[in-house]
Structure formats: C-alpha cells, structure tokens
Motif scaffolding. Structure first.
Motif, PDB file in Angstrom:
ATOM      1  N   ASP A 141      -8.553   9.610 -14.665  1.00 30.80           N
ATOM      2  CA  ASP A 141      -8.153   8.629 -13.652  1.00 30.80           C
ATOM      3  C   ASP A 141      -8.823   7.295 -13.925  1.00 30.80           C
ATOM      4  OD1 ASP A 141      -6.619  10.040 -11.242  1.00 30.80           O
ATOM      5  OD2 ASP A 141      -7.988  11.458 -12.195  1.00 30.80           O
ATOM      6  N   TYR A 172       0.846  -1.196   0.000  1.00 25.30           N
ATOM      7  CA  TYR A 172       0.000   0.000   0.000  1.00 25.30           C
ATOM      8  C   TYR A 172       0.879   1.242   0.000  1.00 25.30           C
ATOM      9  CZ  TYR A 172       1.032  -1.449   4.746  1.00 25.30           C
ATOM     10  OH  TYR A 172       1.687  -1.893   5.864  1.00 25.30           O
ATOM     11  N   ARG A 198      -4.950  -0.708  -8.610  1.00 27.39           N
ATOM     12  CA  ARG A 198      -5.213  -0.581  -7.171  1.00 27.39           C
ATOM     13  C   ARG A 198      -6.511  -1.312  -6.856  1.00 27.39           C
ATOM     14  NH1 ARG A 198      -7.785   4.085  -3.825  1.00 27.39           N
ATOM     15  NH2 ARG A 198      -6.910   3.580  -1.806  1.00 27.39           N
ATOM     16  N   ASP A 199      -6.518  -2.073  -5.765  1.00 26.29           N
ATOM     17  CA  ASP A 199      -7.756  -2.784  -5.428  1.00 26.29           C
ATOM     18  C   ASP A 199      -8.552  -1.991  -4.392  1.00 26.29           C
ATOM     19  OD1 ASP A 199      -6.762  -3.248  -2.895  1.00 26.29           O
ATOM     20  OD2 ASP A 199      -6.675  -5.425  -3.088  1.00 26.29           O
ATOM     21  N   ASP A 200      -9.655  -2.554  -3.950  1.00 27.15           N
ATOM     22  CA  ASP A 200     -10.553  -1.852  -3.020  1.00 27.15           C
ATOM     23  C   ASP A 200      -9.910  -1.540  -1.691  1.00 27.15           C
ATOM     24  OD1 ASP A 200     -12.588  -1.723  -4.740  1.00 27.15           O
ATOM     25  OD2 ASP A 200     -13.517  -3.621  -4.103  1.00 27.15           O
ATOM     26  N   TYR A 230      -1.627  -2.217  -4.201  1.00 24.38           N
ATOM     27  CA  TYR A 230      -1.229  -1.975  -5.588  1.00 24.38           C
ATOM     28  C   TYR A 230      -0.526  -3.188  -6.190  1.00 24.38           C
ATOM     29  CZ  TYR A 230      -2.237   2.977  -5.109  1.00 24.38           C
ATOM     30  OH  TYR A 230      -2.867   4.177  -4.925  1.00 24.38           O
ATOM     31  N   GLY A 251      -6.821  -0.731  -1.279  1.00 25.28           N
ATOM     32  CA  GLY A 251      -5.705   0.205  -1.413  1.00 25.28           C
ATOM     33  C   GLY A 251      -4.374  -0.486  -1.666  1.00 25.28           C
ATOM     34  N   ARG A 275      -2.112   8.902  -8.142  1.00 26.09           N
ATOM     35  CA  ARG A 275      -3.200   8.783  -9.115  1.00 26.09           C
ATOM     36  C   ARG A 275      -2.796   7.697 -10.102  1.00 26.09           C
ATOM     37  NH1 ARG A 275      -4.003  14.267 -12.254  1.00 26.09           N
ATOM     38  NH2 ARG A 275      -5.539  12.959 -13.297  1.00 26.09           N
ATOM     39  N   PRO A 328     -10.656   3.841 -13.256  1.00 25.52           N
ATOM     40  CA  PRO A 328     -11.536   3.350 -12.189  1.00 25.52           C
ATOM     41  C   PRO A 328     -10.829   2.264 -11.373  1.00 25.52           C
ATOM     42  CG  PRO A 328     -12.524   3.034 -14.379  1.00 25.52           C
ATOM     43  CD  PRO A 328     -11.120   3.497 -14.595  1.00 25.52           C
ATOM     44  N   ARG A 329     -11.290   2.045 -10.151  1.00 20.17           N
ATOM     45  CA  ARG A 329     -10.724   1.032  -9.266  1.00 20.17           C
ATOM     46  C   ARG A 329     -10.567  -0.304  -9.989  1.00 20.17           C
ATOM     47  NH1 ARG A 329     -10.858   2.577  -4.178  1.00 20.17           N
ATOM     48  NH2 ARG A 329      -9.982   4.344  -5.227  1.00 20.17           N
ATOM     49  N   GLY A 330      -9.392  -0.908  -9.851  1.00 16.98           N
ATOM     50  CA  GLY A 330      -9.169  -2.219 -10.471  1.00 16.98           C
ATOM     51  C   GLY A 330      -8.701  -2.144 -11.917  1.00 16.98           C
TER      52      GLY A 330
END
Ligand code: ATP
Ligand code: MG
Length: 539
Positions: A364, A348, A409-411, A415, A413, A356, A366-368
């Motif tokens: 940016d 993390y 990056r996952d939910d 990487y 946080g 970013r 989106p997550r994942g």
C-alpha cells in the motif's frame, strides 16, 4: 428506485406525483412522475405481449429523448436487461454490441435508422421487424417504415418484476465501457449495484426539489454510465426535473439553460473548455447555474478555476468512477468546496466503498503517494458479459476490484486522479502522467486544447511524451511551426527533466474525443507513432 410512487415500497412516494420528472428541452413535452410510472408499466406490459421475458436483453440505440427514458424504465420494470449503445457508433460497432449482448429486441432512434439498417448485415441473429421499436411519437414516425414506434406497443400496465426482492443480484443493465483502452466491454450491473450506488452517492450529492429547487441539464449521453446515473436515475430520487436534450449542441443547450432556469449542469471536461471559450455564453442569461459537475476524465485545477472566474456563483464539483463501479467511487458536495481550494480533486470515498492505493510491488502506498486504486463495494459490477478472463484479470484476492487508475489520497481523505496505469508514459526509469502535461498545456495563452501520448524511440530505447495541441483562434497556419517550438520550450521551463516533451509538439485542428469526454489516446498514440517514425521531431 425505478418507479416513483409505488406505495409502500419506494422511498420516492413522498414527492408530489404531478411534479415533472423529464422535460423535452426542445418542445417542452413533459413526463410527470406519475406519467413516467404509468408509461413504464405500460411498456413493460407491451414487452411481455411481444414475448420478452425477465432476463432477456433489449438494445437501446439513440440520442437522449423522452422515448429513450420511457424505454429504459419500461425494460427495468419488465426485468428486461437494457443494453444501451453510444449514438456515435458506426453500424459495425452497434452490431458488435447487439451480438455480444444477445439482444432479442432493439429500440432505435429514427435519426439512426439508416445506420441501423446498415448494421443488420453484421447481426448474428436476425431481428424480425416486430422486434425493432422506434424511439419516437406516432406523429414523428418515418413514412413507410415496417416498424412500430414506442407508443404503439404500450399495453395494459403490469406489476414491476423486481419488487418481489428476488431480482437484487440479477443483471439490470449492460452498459459498455468507453473502449478507451481496448474493445468496449459489456458490464453487468445489477439492481443492487444501482440501489447501493444511489443511496451512497446521495449522502454527498444533493439536489433540491420544489419551486426554487434544482433543474438538471440532461444532454450527456444516457447510454454511458455517467449520463445514466446523473440524469436518468439520481434526479428522480431528489424530485428534481431533468431537461432532456438529444446531445450537446451549444445553442439549444444555452437556450434550455435560459428558458428552464437550469441550476445544475452535468458536464465533461471538453465541454467545460468549450463553455469557457465560446463567444455565445455571454449572449444568454445563464445566471441560474449554481453547480457544474465534471466526471469521466481529468478536470485540471486551472480549468476549474478559469470556469468559476468567468461564471461567478457557479461552483464546479467533480466525481470519479467507472462503468464497472456503477459508477461513483468518490464524490463531493458543493458545500464541501465552497470557499475551498479543492479544484483538481475528485472528492472523498462514498460510504459503501473501501479503497486501497496499491503500488507495483503489491504494497500500500503511504499517504500522499500514488498507487493503483483497488475498491470493494456493493456497487462493483457482477462481471464482464461473455468475458470471464477480463473479469478475472480485474479482480484481486479478497474481492478487490482493480480500477486501473492511479490516485493519491491526502490526510483528509480526499482523492486526486493522477492518470490511468496504462496511460503513464515511461521515460527511461521515470513515469510521466499525460494528464498533468495536458493540464499545463491548457494554461498556455495561445492553446485551447491538448492531448499527450507516448511515442517509442528505438534509438534511445524509451517512450517520450509527445503533445498534440490546438491553437487559439486567430493564430495563422504560418505561425504554427514557431508556436510548436515555443510551446516545447515553455513546457521544458516548467517541468522536471523527465517530463519534457521530447517526442515533439504538433499543432492540430482538434483532439479526438469520445462523446463521454475522453481523449481517444489509443487513436492519438497510433497516429503519433506513425508520424514519429516517419519524421523524428527535434529533441
Ligand atoms: P475502457 O474501460 O473500455 O478502456 P473507459 O475506462 O474510458 O474505457 P469508462 O468506464 O467510461 O470507460 O471510464 C472510466 C474511466 O474514466 C476511469 O477508469 C478513469 O480513468 C476515467 N475517469 C473517470 N472520472 C474521472 C475523473 N474525475 N478524473 C479523471 N479520470 C476520470
Ligand atoms: Mg475502463
């Protein structure tokens, strides 16, 4: 942070100053914390006597040694900027660094002396013999040399330069990046970059001091920012000793682990591979090892898992960073991963970082979803030395530093590194990450190493992934052609259409790598393109 024991200034004074700080893994010579401080301040005095001033640059060219450590800390105390060079450099390469950094004094390992003499013809500014200092004891000084060795220039100790608080934003250190994507660049690292990095990294990474505490293995080149942070600077802040070895040599490393009951191994992926396949590891008692940390290049989940299976009780952790960020951007603690399934992830964000993940269109991700990592932090370098254009190219509006690496990056946080933006292979409209194919190839039972690059096919107007692989011991040369075909089909059965090794598979003796553990894809790509044009591989 530099000189343990400075009363009232250093947070390190709580440690017993007679604790060993650095131990020579070959002969057991020890620098205690007090001894290191004394030697550093005496070298600072010696450098002043030689006429060096705060802000001057000293080159430092050698294998890890107690003298190397002394030279580094002595320069920091004198406010002299250290520019450490890779021991593997050829004479012209070290001369390039000495010229580019503007070094007015150089510390040289006697083992590199003939290469150093050969480099002199390329120097733009000649160095007088009094400005060349050998990294050895008086007893080991080569006969007939015109140069002094480090202990001969030690003088009365002086007060460290930077404790007056005005040096924070002055350059303390000038490492050169590995040169994976171009010529190595001189990175200006300030004292503040170091202190903020150490404070941040120490919130996730921890070593124990004392009789049952950690013992750190120190063979990674300290001239590289990774070896520098994890073996020269960080262990001191925890009061843990470092066993200094000149470089990675399997038997001396295994002997040192056994003798000093090393608990913490700092490694790079190619060495984890070697450890895994070496028949020698089982001949030594290395059961003291509790953690290995990997950095500098991708460590696949499969390799991490295979390592932990072979060495139960030893957890593998990863960090991610780069020379320009001093270096850690993400990290993890062994307690974060114990019992977890975080293999292949790089941890993390350290608390002093903002990040970013930016897509090609500037939005940016989106997550994942993957994006280029941009960071802001007090640990981001002041800039590239003598290279305002490169500095400007890596800085985006708002003070964001562009890492050039693609991450996810996952939910929670955490990487994961996908690959470098520049390394991604573009097959028709698709992007292929060579690191992913290399990780897959390493799971093939008949392969022990792999490097993947793109080759350009004029007829099809596209890049295509091509793999160079090393066959396991015992596979005869006569079987290589069949193995290459088998591997190509084996990969094709396991990946999406666009990731197939359409550029071919070649069996080679070894994959070219740097001492800091990186596949030299630049070299591999050149070779691949030359070979590919000459003899198109089967698709
Ligand atoms: P140059 O900048 O001169 O082309 P380089 O980027 O290899 O060379 P370094 O600063 O030594 O020079 O390396 C930093 C790079 O190493 C990162 O940008 C990233 O690509 C890679 N890297 C570092 N840690 C990891 C990791 N844990 N997993 C994957 N890649 C990593
Ligand atoms: Mg780089």
């Amino acid at each position: 942070y530099v000189l343990p024991g400075q009363p009232g200034v250093s947070p390190l004074q709580a440690f017993d100053q007679s604790l060993p700080a650095f131990i020579d893994g070959r002969d057991g010579r020890t620098l205690t914390r007090a001894g290191l401080r004394d030697a550093a301040l005496r070298l600072a005095g010696g450098l002043k006597a030689l006429g060096l001033k705060r802000g001057d640059v000293a080159g430092l060219w050698g294998f890890n040694s107690l003298e190397w450590v002394n030279a580094a800390y002595g320069c920091l105390a004198a406010g002299v900027v250290v520019s450490p060079a890779n021991y593997a450099y050829a004479p012209a390469e070290v001369a390039h660094q000495l010229n580019d950094s503007g070094a007015s004094l150089v510390f040289v390992d006697p083992a590199l002396l003939s290469n150093f003499e050969a480099s002199r013809q390329h120097l733009k500014r000649p160095l007088s013999p009094s400005r060349v200092i050998l990294l050895c004891t008086v007893n080991h000084k080569p006969k007939g040399t015109p140069y002094k060795c480090l202990p001969e220039i030690l003088a009365a100790p002086v007060e460290p330069e930077h404790f007056d608080g005005t040096a924070c934003n002055e350059t303390a250190w000038m490492s050169y990046s590995s040169g994976t994507t171009g010529l190595p660049k001189g990175v200006m690292t300030t004292h503040y970059n170091f202190t903020s990095q150490l404070q941040a990294a120490n919130t996730s990474y921890h070593l124990d001091s004392g009789p049952n505490g950690d013992v750190v293995l120190g063979f990674l080149p300290m001239s590289h920012i990774y070896g520098l942070t994890v073996s020269l600077l960080q262990p001191l802040t925890f009061g843990a000793p470092v066993i200094v070895l000149p470089r990675y040599d399997e038997i001396p490393v295994l002997e040192a682990i056994q003798k000093y009951k090393v608990t913490h191994g700092l490694l790079v992926p190619p060495l984890i591979l070697k450890f895994l396949y070496s028949p020698n590891t089982s001949k030594y008692d290395i059961s003291s090892m509790r953690t290995i940390m990997s950095g500098g290049a991708p460590l696949s989940p499969e390799l991490a898992a295979a390592f932990e299976k072979k060495f139960p009780g030893c957890v593998s952790i990863q960090g991610y960073g780069m020379t320009e960020t001093t270096p850690g951007i993400t990290a993890m603690n062994r307690t974060d991963v114990l019992g977890g399934d975080r293999q292949g992830w790089v941890g993390y964000l350290l608390p002093t970082y903002q990040a970013r993940l930016v897509r090609a269109d500037g939005t940016d991700a989106p997550r994942g979803q993957p994006g280029e990592m941009w960071v802001r932090s007090p640990s981001v370098m002041k800039g590239y030395h003598n290279n305002p254009k490169a500095t400007a190219d890596t800085m985006a509006l708002g003070g964001w530093f562009k890492t050039g690496d693609v991450l996810i990056r996952d939910d929670k946080g955490w990487y994961k590194v996908v690959d470098r933006v520049k390394e991604l292979i573009k097959y028709k409209g698709f992007q292929v990450a060579p690191a992913e194919l290399e990780a897959l190839l390493l799971t093939h039972p008949k392969l022990v190493d792999a490097g993947v690059v793109g080759v350009y096919d004029e007829a099809q107007v596209t890049e295509m992934p091509r793999a160079y692989v090393v066959a396991a011991d015992g596979i005869a040369a006569a079987e290589h052609a069949a193995l290459a075909k088998e591997v190509q089909a084996w990969v094709a059965a396991r990946v999406a259409q666009h990731k197939k090794l359409r550029g071919g598979v070649l069996i080679v003796e070894a994959i070219p790598k740097s001492p800091s553990g990186k596949i030299l894809r630049k070299d591999l790509r050149k070779r691949a393109q030359a070979e590919y044009e000459g003899k198109p591989a089967a698709r």
